[in-house]
Each structure stands twice: as C-alpha cells, then as structure tokens.
Design a protein around this motif. Structure first.
Motif, mmCIF file in Angstrom:
data_model
loop_
_atom_site.group_PDB
_atom_site.id
_atom_site.type_symbol
_atom_site.label_atom_id
_atom_site.label_comp_id
_atom_site.label_asym_id
_atom_site.label_seq_id
_atom_site.Cartn_x
_atom_site.Cartn_y
_atom_site.Cartn_z
ATOM 1 N N ARG A 12 5.076 -25.122 5.542
ATOM 2 C CA ARG A 12 5.663 -26.157 4.690
ATOM 3 C C ARG A 12 5.120 -26.025 3.265
ATOM 4 N NH1 ARG A 12 3.515 -31.214 3.688
ATOM 5 N NH2 ARG A 12 1.313 -31.532 4.157
ATOM 6 N N THR A 13 5.914 -26.463 2.335
ATOM 7 C CA THR A 13 5.549 -26.336 0.924
ATOM 8 C C THR A 13 4.662 -27.493 0.496
ATOM 9 O OG1 THR A 13 7.547 -27.522 0.285
ATOM 10 C CG2 THR A 13 7.682 -25.121 0.370
ATOM 11 N N TYR A 14 3.870 -27.254 -0.540
ATOM 12 C CA TYR A 14 2.997 -28.275 -1.085
ATOM 13 C C TYR A 14 3.332 -28.470 -2.565
ATOM 14 C CZ TYR A 14 0.150 -27.798 3.103
ATOM 15 O OH TYR A 14 -0.290 -27.786 4.396
ATOM 16 N N ARG A 15 3.505 -29.708 -2.912
ATOM 17 C CA ARG A 15 3.697 -30.105 -4.316
ATOM 18 C C ARG A 15 4.736 -29.232 -5.035
ATOM 19 N NH1 ARG A 15 0.829 -33.550 -7.506
ATOM 20 N NH2 ARG A 15 1.070 -33.285 -9.763
ATOM 21 N N ASN A 16 5.966 -29.303 -4.555
ATOM 22 C CA ASN A 16 7.050 -28.605 -5.233
ATOM 23 C C ASN A 16 7.787 -29.551 -6.180
ATOM 24 O OD1 ASN A 16 8.054 -30.202 -3.229
ATOM 25 N ND2 ASN A 16 9.579 -28.711 -2.491
ATOM 26 N N PHE A 17 7.013 -30.393 -6.863
ATOM 27 C CA PHE A 17 7.552 -31.336 -7.830
ATOM 28 C C PHE A 17 6.549 -31.463 -8.967
ATOM 29 C CE2 PHE A 17 5.360 -33.513 -4.399
ATOM 30 C CZ PHE A 17 4.389 -34.235 -5.054
ATOM 31 N N SER A 18 7.037 -31.907 -10.108
ATOM 32 C CA SER A 18 6.179 -32.023 -11.288
ATOM 33 C C SER A 18 5.536 -33.397 -11.352
ATOM 34 C CB SER A 18 6.998 -31.761 -12.561
ATOM 35 O OG SER A 18 7.995 -32.760 -12.705
ATOM 36 N N GLU A 23 5.827 -39.482 -11.342
ATOM 37 C CA GLU A 23 5.641 -40.733 -12.078
ATOM 38 C C GLU A 23 6.938 -41.527 -12.156
ATOM 39 O OE1 GLU A 23 3.513 -43.646 -13.774
ATOM 40 O OE2 GLU A 23 2.725 -41.769 -12.938
ATOM 41 N N ASP A 24 8.083 -40.860 -12.316
ATOM 42 C CA ASP A 24 9.373 -41.556 -12.349
ATOM 43 C C ASP A 24 9.671 -42.211 -11.008
ATOM 44 O OD1 ASP A 24 9.661 -40.746 -14.940
ATOM 45 O OD2 ASP A 24 10.933 -38.998 -14.452
ATOM 46 N N ALA A 25 9.358 -41.496 -9.933
ATOM 47 C CA ALA A 25 9.608 -42.061 -8.602
ATOM 48 C C ALA A 25 8.732 -43.279 -8.351
ATOM 49 C CB ALA A 25 9.370 -40.989 -7.539
ATOM 50 N N LEU A 26 7.440 -43.203 -8.708
ATOM 51 C CA LEU A 26 6.537 -44.331 -8.495
ATOM 52 C C LEU A 26 6.942 -45.520 -9.365
ATOM 53 C CD1 LEU A 26 3.096 -42.479 -8.390
ATOM 54 C CD2 LEU A 26 4.366 -43.438 -6.459
ATOM 55 N N LYS A 27 7.460 -45.252 -10.548
ATOM 56 C CA LYS A 27 7.874 -46.344 -11.440
ATOM 57 C C LYS A 27 9.029 -47.129 -10.832
ATOM 58 C CE LYS A 27 9.228 -47.212 -16.227
ATOM 59 N NZ LYS A 27 9.546 -46.589 -17.548
ATOM 60 N N ASP A 41 14.513 -39.339 -1.059
ATOM 61 C CA ASP A 41 15.762 -38.587 -1.049
ATOM 62 C C ASP A 41 16.203 -38.217 -2.465
ATOM 63 O OD1 ASP A 41 15.777 -38.846 1.685
ATOM 64 O OD2 ASP A 41 17.099 -40.614 1.700
ATOM 65 N N LYS A 42 15.948 -39.107 -3.430
ATOM 66 C CA LYS A 42 16.399 -38.870 -4.799
ATOM 67 C C LYS A 42 15.546 -37.821 -5.515
ATOM 68 C CE LYS A 42 17.264 -41.218 -9.197
ATOM 69 N NZ LYS A 42 17.256 -42.522 -9.923
ATOM 70 N N TYR A 43 14.240 -37.880 -5.348
ATOM 71 C CA TYR A 43 13.342 -37.001 -6.102
ATOM 72 C C TYR A 43 12.776 -35.838 -5.290
ATOM 73 C CZ TYR A 43 13.395 -40.608 -9.708
ATOM 74 O OH TYR A 43 13.785 -41.503 -10.675
ATOM 75 N N GLY A 44 13.039 -35.831 -3.965
ATOM 76 C CA GLY A 44 12.552 -34.729 -3.137
ATOM 77 C C GLY A 44 11.061 -34.750 -2.903
ATOM 78 N N ILE A 45 10.458 -35.936 -2.866
ATOM 79 C CA ILE A 45 9.021 -36.078 -2.657
ATOM 80 C C ILE A 45 8.807 -36.734 -1.308
ATOM 81 C CG2 ILE A 45 6.890 -37.070 -3.570
ATOM 82 C CD1 ILE A 45 8.193 -37.142 -6.305
ATOM 83 N N PRO A 46 7.884 -36.222 -0.463
ATOM 84 C CA PRO A 46 7.659 -36.832 0.864
ATOM 85 C C PRO A 46 7.283 -38.308 0.753
ATOM 86 C CG PRO A 46 6.586 -34.690 0.722
ATOM 87 C CD PRO A 46 7.079 -35.005 -0.651
ATOM 88 N N LYS A 53 0.096 -42.158 -3.263
ATOM 89 C CA LYS A 53 -0.043 -42.231 -4.704
ATOM 90 C C LYS A 53 0.101 -43.667 -5.215
ATOM 91 C CE LYS A 53 -0.582 -37.813 -5.389
ATOM 92 N NZ LYS A 53 -1.865 -37.261 -5.887
ATOM 93 N N LYS A 54 0.990 -44.437 -4.577
ATOM 94 C CA LYS A 54 1.189 -45.817 -5.022
ATOM 95 C C LYS A 54 -0.016 -46.685 -4.709
ATOM 96 C CE LYS A 54 4.273 -49.800 -4.545
ATOM 97 N NZ LYS A 54 3.222 -50.715 -4.080
ATOM 98 N N ASN A 55 -0.633 -46.451 -3.565
ATOM 99 C CA ASN A 55 -1.772 -47.263 -3.131
ATOM 100 C C ASN A 55 -3.118 -46.630 -3.479
ATOM 101 O OD1 ASN A 55 -0.119 -49.292 -1.791
ATOM 102 N ND2 ASN A 55 0.304 -47.725 -0.239
ATOM 103 N N ASN A 56 -3.105 -45.509 -4.254
ATOM 104 C CA ASN A 56 -4.338 -44.815 -4.673
ATOM 105 C C ASN A 56 -5.224 -44.435 -3.486
ATOM 106 O OD1 ASN A 56 -3.779 -44.915 -7.441
ATOM 107 N ND2 ASN A 56 -4.572 -47.010 -7.570
ATOM 108 N N LEU A 57 -4.617 -43.893 -2.446
ATOM 109 C CA LEU A 57 -5.335 -43.446 -1.255
ATOM 110 C C LEU A 57 -5.362 -41.918 -1.217
ATOM 111 C CD1 LEU A 57 -3.755 -45.876 1.385
ATOM 112 C CD2 LEU A 57 -5.947 -46.115 0.197
ATOM 113 N N ASN A 58 -6.573 -41.361 -1.016
ATOM 114 C CA ASN A 58 -6.718 -39.913 -0.881
ATOM 115 C C ASN A 58 -6.018 -39.184 -2.026
ATOM 116 O OD1 ASN A 58 -7.504 -37.493 0.229
ATOM 117 N ND2 ASN A 58 -5.814 -37.384 1.697
ATOM 118 N N VAL A 59 -6.457 -39.522 -3.267
ATOM 119 C CA VAL A 59 -5.789 -38.971 -4.451
ATOM 120 C C VAL A 59 -6.414 -37.663 -4.936
ATOM 121 C CG1 VAL A 59 -4.981 -41.209 -5.274
ATOM 122 C CG2 VAL A 59 -7.274 -40.406 -5.917
ATOM 123 N N LYS A 60 -7.352 -37.135 -4.172
ATOM 124 C CA LYS A 60 -7.948 -35.855 -4.561
ATOM 125 C C LYS A 60 -6.915 -34.740 -4.479
ATOM 126 C CE LYS A 60 -12.682 -36.929 -3.137
ATOM 127 N NZ LYS A 60 -13.819 -36.511 -2.284
#
Length: 594
Positions: A12-18, A23-27, A41-46, A53-60
């Motif tokens: 599986r791929t990792y971080r195939n988004f900018s 940031e647009d998706a989280l906004k 579905d819109k931004y292609g992010i799991p 990312k929204k809850n600041n969990l395991n952000v390393k």
C-alpha cells in the motif's frame, strides 16, 4: 553508503497527497462541510489519517524518527550556512565533529551513533532533508587579501561609482582586463578499462602562456583584442589569421608593462572613444603599470574618466572576470584540443592567432549576453551595489542567524577573515651563525655557542634547554669557532645607534635622528637572496617599525626621483634602513639626493 529502501509495488502507498491537500480536507471537516468519508473520497486521503491529524494523535512522521528535533537540526543548518558565508565551509568530517561536540556538551548519549559521532548514513540523510538549503560543492581557495574585501570598501567604491556613471550611456562604459591562454587543453573524463589506474591521453602540452588584453562595454560589444608574446623580436607569421582588428606586440616577460599598456590604450581605446559622444568611463584594476602621465593626458584630451576597482576585489567587481573569461577559457580548451589531435608538438606563435579567432567565433552567439551579464552581476550597469554586497558576509547584528549563532563565533570568523587591528606583524631580530659547510648543528649547539660568547639567545622550544646537556663532539665543534665567524644584530652599547653595511663598509645610523618626512635608503631582500635598495620618505614611526612612501626614478629628469601616481607604501624595520639621505635639489616633485 546509506540504505535507500524501495517500496514493493504490491504494497500500500504512503502519503500520496500534499500538505496543502491535507490542510484543505481538515479545514472542511472542522467547518463540518464534509464528513470524514466524504473528505476521504474527495481528496483521496484515508479516513484514519484524517482522524489522527484532526485530533493530533500520533502525528510523528512515518518510519524511523530523526536523532534530533527539527529545532536542533535547524541550528546545525544555520551554523553550517554561517560558516560558509564567511568563507570557512564545513567538510563532511567537520559536520560530524560539530554534532559530536553538541551531544557531548549537552551530556547526551545516542546509541545509534558510535561514540556520539554520526556516520555517513546520517550525513547523507541529513543532506537529503535539507537539500533546498545545503548542497555539496567543490571549494575554490581564495587568498586572504581577497577575502579581506569588506562591505565598507564596496560601499565606498559604489558611492564614488554612482557619481562617476551618472548620465553615462552603456556604450561609453568600458571594462578592460588581461588574461593568459595556456598551451594545455586540460583534463577531461574518459572511458577506460575498469581496472586502469591512470587514464593516459596522448597529447602534447606545455606550460607556456600568451597574454591577451580584452576590453568590453556595457552594451555587449567587445573591442579588438591585443596579444603580447614572450619574445624579443616580432615576426610576420605571428600576426596572420587572427581576430579582426587584433594587434600584436612582444615583451621579454610576456606580460603587459607600462609602455605596452600605453600603446594598447592609444591604438585600441582612443580610436574607439573618438567614435563615442559624451563622457567615457574606463574601469580596470589598479596595477601600477596601468597608469602614467601620458595616460592621464590622453584621458583629459578625450573626456575619459579612469576608474580603478578596489584592490583584491576583481573576483567581485570585474565584469570580464565574473562572466566572460570562464566561458572563453572553456571554448579555448575545446578548440585547442581539436588542434592538438591533428597536430603534434606545442602550440606555436604562428598558430596562436588562428586558435584565438576560432575561440572567439565559437562564442559569438552568447558573447554579447555574457558581457551584459558581467556588468549586471558586478552592479556596474545598471548600477546596483546589492549585486556585490550579497556575495559578502553580512554584519552579525543584521544576520538572520544572529539569535542562533553565538557572538563568539561571529567575532572569530570576522577576525580570521579580515584580520585584527593590531597593525603589521613585527619582525623578530635574527642571529646568524657562520657554519662550516658539511657540518650539522642543533639548537643545543647554538645555545652553548651564544653562552660562550656572552650573548643572550632565545630558544624556540617551550621547554628550556638543560645547561648540563653534553654535546656530541663528533656532531660539530662550534666551541672552536672564533668570535669573528659569529654575526649578530645586537645593539651597540650606546642606545639609539645601529650598525649596517653599505658597499662593504660599516655605517652607523643614529635612530634618534630619524623623524617623519626624512628621506632614507632602504634595502629589501629578493627571492635570489640578493638585496635591492629603494629611496623612500618616512611617513610614520612606530617603535622598531617605520612606514615609508617610496619613490621611483623620474621619467622627465635624469638622476632624480619622484613619487609615483599610485602610492607605494610599506613597513620596514630599522635593520633595513641603509642610510639617511640629504636632498640636494627639489623641482616640481623631482628630488635629487647627495
């Protein structure tokens, strides 16, 4: 070498988004415009990534973590950049030592580093993380005199230049400089057998060089070149087949002297300036051979301003040096290599004009752009001092890293680059021994010889020599050397007097009688251990050092001396003063001595 892991195609791929897409998706999720699934579905992010990312969990970041935090690495990067700006760039081992020193001082012990010193893998990954700021390059050594060019010197130069170039069109701004073309095509990368140790290329080459003077203007036009051969005679074949309008001359040294420079100025610069309207400006380096009374008269007659560049700054302020000579030398080596493959033997003078013409023809397409770029990069036209100042290290207070880099490091680099204000280094008095040919000596021998003669001599070693040390009689027999064979610069019993030699005779000089504005004869030791004497006037006296302004033989009055147009000053020691001169006559700046 570091291990670079490649992803398995079926994994599986990792971080195939900018970062912007994330940031647009989280906004939109925070504004409750989209749900997690809709944003995925819109931004292609799991969905799991959006939740973490929204809850600041395991952000390393994914994968192994760096040995240092981003703040610590930024400090390392700023230190490396700071050292590079001041002309002392770090090598690979210097960066490793810097990291080890940081960890040792902080009392930290990292298991991934051996003895707290990182390896090549960490170094390579570190450069990859900061590839936008750091890049390995092959260093080029410059002299300390060039490195000592400061922002103050450049600002003063541009203050005067702005006044001199006011309302002067680009075609009236001319820069000149001389360079040499070597009979050597240089080294190139070639293909050989894998186990070959030396890649030999059969090609005749020598170390001989021919000097050529070039002049260009800010509009991109190159004036005809001027060639100087190393020879006592000139032959017709040496002048055939060269660039259009090129002129040829010769000198015993192969370099431009004052007479040849005047001839170049009269035959190349003056005819070109006659076709120009308004004030003309000639810019060049401040060599003594580039100025004379005749040059000044010609400049006055044809409304020409002669501007000198700051000393030791041509690598920053000379348009020909900055943007023109390098592509010219590259083209020269290529043309010369083609000639060497066809012809045997060294490059002869009758072939040189043809090779020079082929070189300049090869640059015709880009020549005008290179010349304009040279004037722009040196801030001459259009006038812009920032083009040069940006290449010099800034002031510590104005540096963006001033809050990170310690002030001690600023002061250290500043003193190392520009030197201290303690004045010129004082020469230590030397004591000379006349040793028989074929005999070797040691410091112990010197010490005991001076002790036997009742003299005081300082040892170079930090530890004092044991006076009870026995000397080897087979090594040397300095104890049998008479006092006549010992020469020293010890002071006379009467303070203020100094003994020197002139024409084989001992002359006593009264140092107390020397004062500012006195004329003296000074001796300098040449490369061949001979002595040459010069006339000078004392302008400053500091203990055992004397600042003298030297004269040269007058061109208008025989047997007289006058001060040159370019001030020639140097510090000399008391032992270099041969005698005090008495002025017999002085007329229009020409001095005649007794």
């Amino acid at each position: 070498m570091p291990n670079y892991y490649k992803r398995i195609p079926v994994s599986r791929t990792y971080r195939n988004f900018s970062a912007e897409t994330l940031e647009d998706a989280l906004k939109e999720i925070r504004n409750k415009s989209l749900t997690y699934r809709e944003a995925s579905d819109k931004y292609g992010i799991p969905i799991s990534t959006l939740s973490r990312k929204k809850n600041n969990l395991n952000v390393k970041p994914h994968g192994g973590q760096t040995a240092f935090t981003s703040t610590e690495e930024n400090v390392i990067v700023e230190t490396i950049l700071f050292a590079s700006d001041w002309g002392y760039p770090f090598e690979r081992e210097d960066v490793k030592t810097l990291v080890k020193s940081y960890l040792d001082r902080a009392g930290r012990k990292l298991k991934i580093f051996q003895d707290n010193k990182p390896g090549d893998e960490w170094y390579s990954r570190f450069l990859d993380r900061y590839s936008d700021l750091l890049k390995p390059r092959l260093s080029e050594n410059i002299k300390r005199s060039r490195a000592a060019v400061s922002r103050t010197i450049i600002n003063e130069y541009f203050n005067n230049l702005e006044l001199s170039l006011e309302n002067v069109p680009p075609e009236n701004i001319i820069n000149y400089d001389e360079t040499n073309f070597i009979d050597d095509p240089g080294r190139t990368k070639v293909l050989v057998r894998k186990k070959t140790k030396h890649a030999d290329s059969v090609m005749d080459s020598t170390k001989s060089a021919t000097s050529v003077m070039f002049a260009v203007d800010a509009s991109g036009v190159m004036l005809p070149p001027y060639v100087v051969y190393k020879s006592l005679q000139m032959w017709e074949p040496w002048t055939l087949g060269g660039p259009e309008g090129c002129r040829y001359n010769r000198s015993p040294s192969g370099w431009f002297d004052q007479s040849i420079f005047e001839e170049w100025f009269q035959t190349i610069i003056i005819p070109h300036c006659r076709r120009l309207v308004g004030i003309k400006v000639i810019i060049g380096d401040n060599l003594a051979s580039h100025i004379s009374v005749n040059i000044v008269k010609l400049c006055k007659q044809h409304d020409i301003k002669f501007i000198f560049l700051p000393p030791n700054s041509t690598h920053l302020t000379q348009p020909l040096d900055v943007c023109c000579f390098r592509p010219m030398k590259i083209a020269w080596r290529r043309v010369l290599k083609i000639h060497k493959l066809k012809k045997k033997g060294p490059l002869t003078k009758d072939v040189f004009p043809k090779i020079l013409k082929a070189t300049l023809d090869k640059l015709k397409i880009s020549q005008s752009d290179n010349i304009k770029s040279g004037f722009k990069a040196t801030g001459i036209y259009p006038i812009d001092r920032e083009k040069v100042l940006i290449k010099l290290p800034g002031d510590p207070d104005s540096s963006s890293a001033s809050s990170i880099i310690p002030q001690v490091l600023h002061d250290l680099f500043k003193e190392t680059r520009f030197g201290s204000n303690d004045g010129p280094a004082k020469k230590c008095k030397r004591k000379r021994f006349n040793i028989e040919p074929g005999r070797s000596v040691t410091e112990a021998n010197m010490f005991h010889e001076a002790e036997d003669l009742g003299l005081d001599i300082e040892l170079n070693n930090e530890e004092e020599l044991n006076p009870n040390t026995e000397l080897n009689p087979n090594e040397t027999e300095l104890n049998t050397i008479s006092e006549k064979n010992y020469e020293t610069e010890e002071n006379d019993e009467t303070e203020g007097y100094y003994e020197t030699e002139e024409n084989g005779e001992t002359v006593i000089i009264n140092i107390n009688n020397l004062k500012v504005d006195d004329f003296v004869k000074v001796k300098f030791e040449t490369i061949r251990s001979n002595f040459e004497e010069y006339m000078g006037q004392i302008t400053e006296i500091e203990e055992e050092n004397i600042l003298c302004r030297f004269l040269r033989k007058s061109q208008s009055m025989r047997g007289c001396y006058s001060f040159p147009f370019i001030i020639d000053e140097a510090y000399v020691t008391l032992d270099q003063v041969v005698k005090k001169l008495k002025v017999l006559t002085e007329r229009r700046g020409n001095f005649k001595f007794e």
